[in-house]
Write an enzyme that holds these catalytic residues in place. Structure first.
Site, PDB file in Angstrom:
ATOM      1  CG  ASP A 231      -7.227  -4.319  -1.707  1.00  0.00           C
ATOM      2  OD1 ASP A 231      -7.564  -5.374  -2.254  1.00  0.00           O
ATOM      3  OD2 ASP A 231      -7.554  -4.006  -0.562  1.00  0.00           O
TER       4      ASP A 231
ATOM      5  CG  ASP B 254      -2.209  -0.833   0.919  1.00  0.00           C
ATOM      6  OD1 ASP B 254      -2.598  -0.946  -0.262  1.00  0.00           O
ATOM      7  OD2 ASP B 254      -2.792  -1.368   1.871  1.00  0.00           O
TER       8      ASP B 254
HETATM    9  N1  GLY Z   1      -6.966  -2.352   1.851  1.00  0.00           N
HETATM   10  C1  GLY Z   1      -7.800  -1.560   1.089  1.00  0.00           C
HETATM   11  C2  GLY Z   1      -9.213  -1.578   1.453  1.00  0.00           C
HETATM   12  O1  GLY Z   1      -9.579  -1.791   2.594  1.00  0.00           O
HETATM   13  O2  GLY Z   1     -10.005  -1.359   0.604  1.00  0.00           O
END
Ligand code: GLY
Length: 371
Positions: free
Chosen positions: A151, A94
């Site tokens: 994601d 992320d």
């Molecule tokens: N980890 C990204 C989300 O919770 O969408």
């Protein structure tokens, strides 16, 4: 643009609220507003994946309204995130979310060289997560190095940016390999998306789908669906490859068909058990931005189809899910972190606000491209 008025009216409300929210929260990194007050993750959880989104909203509003206070706080948040880079532990796939909207945004807008270095540092961390055998970027740090998740498609734009910045194709090559792997294993024939694909990290062999934040391994977690829509559309934008746009459209068509059945605001999961009513407005806002990105890459009736769906979704969010009270923090209500964490459903989440603001600005072509 015939629809401009409702958008500029909404943006006037955003500006009125964000000006006071920003003043009240200088030097904080918010994740969620509870009882109208933001928390602050700058010390308690500086590596949390959402820590770039408040700054992203501030950069978008700075570009739109030219208020210096927005820029100043966004720069402060970027500096606070240096602690996460220094600690290193806790960072994972992320890093794109965290530094695209802070350092890379700063560099794109102001030319700040220290910000460029931070962005390239983050891109290199992401690059290092590539599994050569399975051709995917490993997700999270939870002792399952063979997991790849939908994601991460929203993180790989930092790799496309690094390739352009350094004129070094390695970053883009890895981003495309990862996108191709996720397209193959996470995107189903009907246009729905799974969340987690598990691979053998030694051989790269696909093993199984795993439940993540959605209801089950074969369900359709709506925010994952929106990450896929926007993520593949961004890969198409950065590479010019039609196959990514085709996948984004397939995911978008599934999203539109489903969200139309619930007043253009998405449930947490499109394949949740019948009777589920819990919403995730952050998924709606993010998907709307993805639909507008798709529309930007198309022309004529086809572009209009995606644009109109995005408008309906943003209008539905504005109609019933926004808190415009300047004495409280947080705008978009009823976002959900994950299906199985009851306490974190239908709350305020900072990225919901970000995508609502970006979506509104996109509708009048006043957004700054942070992806
Ligand atoms: N980890 C990204 C989300 O919770 O969408």
């Amino acid at each position: 643009m015939e629809n401009q008025q409702w958008v500029t009216e909404a943006l006037a409300k955003v500006q009125e609220k964000m000006t006071v929210v920003n003043k009240r929260n200088l030097g904080k990194i918010p994740y969620s507003a509870t009882d109208g007050a933001y928390d602050d993750l700058s010390e308690s959880f500086v590596a949390w994946w959402t820590n770039g989104f408040f700054a992203g909203s501030l950069w978008q509003m700075y570009q739109y309204a030219n208020e210096e206070a927005y820029r100043e706080n966004a720069e402060k948040i970027e500096e606070l995130l240096d602690n996460a880079l220094e600690e290193y532990m806790g960072l994972h796939h992320d890093v794109g979310f965290m530094w695209l909207h802070t350092a890379v945004a700063d560099y794109r807008i102001t030319g700040n060289q220290r910000s460029r270095e931070r962005g390239l540092h983050a891109a290199s961390l992401l690059l290092s997560r590539f599994n050569l055998a399975g051709r995917f970027l490993s997700a999270w740090n939870c002792n399952v190095p063979g997991w790849a998740i939908i994601d991460s498609l929203m993180n790989i734009p930092i790799l496309y940016w690094a390739t352009k910045e350094l004129k070094d194709p390695r970053f883009k090559q890895v981003a495309m390999a990862h996108a191709d792997t996720l397209d193959r294993y996470l995107i189903r024939e009907d246009g729905s998306a799974g969340h987690i694909a598990s691979f053998d990290p030694e051989s790269g062999e696909f093993l199984e789908m795993v439940t993540g934040q959605g209801f089950s391994p074969d369900s359709a977690w709506t925010r994952g669906q929106s990450w896929g829509i926007y993520g593949f559309a961004l890969s198409a934008r950065h590479t010019g490859e039609k196959r990514y746009l085709d996948t984004a459209k397939k995911l978008a068509n599934y999203f539109i068909g489903n969200v139309a059945q619930t007043g253009y605001v998405s449930l947490i999961d499109f394949r949740a058990p019948l009777g589920t009513t819990k919403l995730d407005t952050s998924a709606t806002a993010c998907a709307a931005c993805g639909l507008l990105e798709i529309a930007d890459q198309l022309t004529g009736m086809e572009a209009e189809y995606y644009r109109q769906a995005a408008e309906k979704m943003i209008q539905a969010l504005l109609a019933e899910h926004c808190d415009w009270d300047p004495t409280t923090d947080g705008i978009l209500q009823h976002s959900s972190h994950s299906y199985h964490q009851e306490k974190e459903t239908e709350i305020h989440l900072v990225y919901g606000d970000y995508f609502l603001i970006e979506g509104l600005l996109r509708l009048i072509k006043k957004d700054c491209h942070l992806w």
